[in-house]
Design a protein around this motif. Structure first.
Motif, short mmCIF file in Angstrom:
data_model
loop_
_atom_site.label_atom_id
_atom_site.label_comp_id
_atom_site.label_asym_id
_atom_site.label_seq_id
_atom_site.Cartn_x
_atom_site.Cartn_y
_atom_site.Cartn_z
N LEU A 10 0.85 -1.19 0.00
CA LEU A 10 0.00 0.00 0.00
C LEU A 10 0.88 1.24 0.00
O LEU A 10 2.01 1.20 0.50
CB LEU A 10 -0.91 0.01 1.22
CG LEU A 10 -2.23 -0.77 1.13
CD1 LEU A 10 -3.23 -0.03 0.27
CD2 LEU A 10 -2.08 -2.18 0.67
N PRO A 11 0.38 2.36 -0.53
CA PRO A 11 1.22 3.54 -0.67
C PRO A 11 1.47 4.31 0.62
O PRO A 11 2.39 5.13 0.68
CB PRO A 11 0.46 4.40 -1.67
CG PRO A 11 -0.97 3.99 -1.49
CD PRO A 11 -0.92 2.52 -1.17
N ASP A 12 0.68 4.08 1.66
CA ASP A 12 0.87 4.80 2.91
C ASP A 12 0.33 3.97 4.07
O ASP A 12 -0.46 3.05 3.87
CB ASP A 12 0.20 6.18 2.87
CG ASP A 12 -1.28 6.07 2.61
OD1 ASP A 12 -2.03 5.78 3.56
OD2 ASP A 12 -1.70 6.26 1.44
N PRO A 37 8.10 0.77 5.88
CA PRO A 37 8.11 1.23 4.48
C PRO A 37 9.37 0.75 3.76
O PRO A 37 10.43 0.59 4.38
CB PRO A 37 8.11 2.75 4.59
CG PRO A 37 7.70 3.07 5.97
CD PRO A 37 8.04 1.89 6.83
N CYS A 38 9.22 0.53 2.49
CA CYS A 38 10.35 0.13 1.65
C CYS A 38 10.30 0.93 0.36
O CYS A 38 9.29 1.56 0.03
CB CYS A 38 10.33 -1.37 1.36
SG CYS A 38 8.97 -1.88 0.28
N ARG A 39 11.37 0.90 -0.38
CA ARG A 39 11.43 1.56 -1.69
C ARG A 39 11.21 0.49 -2.74
O ARG A 39 11.92 -0.51 -2.77
CB ARG A 39 12.79 2.23 -1.86
CG ARG A 39 13.06 2.87 -3.19
CD ARG A 39 12.16 4.03 -3.56
NE ARG A 39 12.04 5.05 -2.52
CZ ARG A 39 11.21 6.08 -2.61
NH1 ARG A 39 10.44 6.24 -3.66
NH2 ARG A 39 11.14 6.96 -1.64
N SER A 40 10.21 0.68 -3.59
CA SER A 40 9.92 -0.26 -4.67
C SER A 40 10.29 0.38 -6.00
O SER A 40 10.01 1.55 -6.23
CB SER A 40 8.43 -0.62 -4.69
OG SER A 40 8.08 -1.29 -3.50
N MET A 41 10.94 -0.40 -6.85
CA MET A 41 11.30 0.03 -8.20
C MET A 41 10.60 -0.91 -9.16
O MET A 41 10.64 -2.12 -8.99
CB MET A 41 12.81 -0.07 -8.42
CG MET A 41 13.65 0.67 -7.40
SD MET A 41 13.77 2.43 -7.66
CE MET A 41 14.60 2.54 -9.21
N TYR A 42 9.95 -0.35 -10.17
CA TYR A 42 9.19 -1.17 -11.12
C TYR A 42 8.99 -0.40 -12.41
O TYR A 42 9.10 0.82 -12.45
CB TYR A 42 7.84 -1.58 -10.51
CG TYR A 42 7.06 -0.39 -9.96
CD1 TYR A 42 6.14 0.29 -10.77
CD2 TYR A 42 7.24 0.05 -8.66
CE1 TYR A 42 5.43 1.37 -10.28
CE2 TYR A 42 6.54 1.13 -8.16
CZ TYR A 42 5.63 1.79 -8.98
OH TYR A 42 4.94 2.87 -8.51
N HIS A 54 4.24 0.32 1.71
CA HIS A 54 4.15 -0.42 2.97
C HIS A 54 3.75 -1.86 2.64
O HIS A 54 2.58 -2.11 2.31
CB HIS A 54 3.12 0.23 3.89
CG HIS A 54 3.55 1.58 4.37
ND1 HIS A 54 4.00 1.80 5.64
CD2 HIS A 54 3.62 2.76 3.73
CE1 HIS A 54 4.33 3.07 5.77
NE2 HIS A 54 4.11 3.67 4.63
N PRO A 55 4.68 -2.80 2.72
CA PRO A 55 4.34 -4.19 2.45
C PRO A 55 3.41 -4.75 3.51
O PRO A 55 3.49 -4.39 4.68
CB PRO A 55 5.70 -4.92 2.51
CG PRO A 55 6.73 -3.84 2.41
CD PRO A 55 6.11 -2.61 2.99
#
Length: 108
Positions: A10-12, A37-42, A54-55
Motif C-alpha cells: 500500500l502507498p501509505d 516502508p520500503c522503496r519499490s522500483m518497477y 508499505h508491504p
C-alpha cells in the motif's frame, strides 16, 4: 485446510491499516502484518518508477482467497495492485488451525 501467505503493498500507512482492519473484521485474513516502508522500483507504462510502499503480509486459507483478492482489489488505491499468494508448505499446526478458524465464514 491449505494456508496461504498473501502479499500486497500500500502507498501509505493509513491506507494499509484501513485495509488490514477491514480484511480481519470480514474474516478474510486471520492476521495482517504491516511492515516498515520500503522503496519499490518497477516498470509501469514504459517508465521505471520508484515509490515508497508499505508491504503487507496476510494469512488466510485457500477457501477464502477469492473473496480476499476481491476485497483487496476493491479497497486498494492502485490500478494494478500486487496481490501474490504463496502456499504455506508447513508451519506450527496450532497456528495454522487458528488461521483456518479465524477465516471461517460465520453466519451471524
Amino acid at each position: 485446510m491449505e494456508t496461504l501467505l498473501v502479499l500486497t503493498n500500500l502507498p501509505d500507512r493509513a491506507s494499509a491499516e484501513r485495509l488490514a482492519q477491514s480484511l480481519v473484521e470480514a474474516r478474510l485474513a486471520a492476521c495482517v502484518n504491516i511492515l516498515a516502508p520500503c522503496r519499490s522500483m518497477y516498470r509501469w507504462k514504459g517508465a521505471v518508477e520508484s515509490a515508497e510502499e508499505h508491504p503487507m503480509l496476510l494469512k488466510t486459507t485457500r477457501d477464502r482467497y477469492d473473496a480476499l483478492e476481491a476485497a483487496i482489489r476493491d479497497g486498494h488505491p492502485y490500478e494494478l495492485p500486487e496481490i501474490i499468494a504463496v502456499p504455506v508448505a508447513d508451519g506450527f499446526s496450532a497456528y495454522l488451525d487458528w488461521v483456518a478458524a479465524e477465516t471461517r465464514a460465520h453466519d451471524h
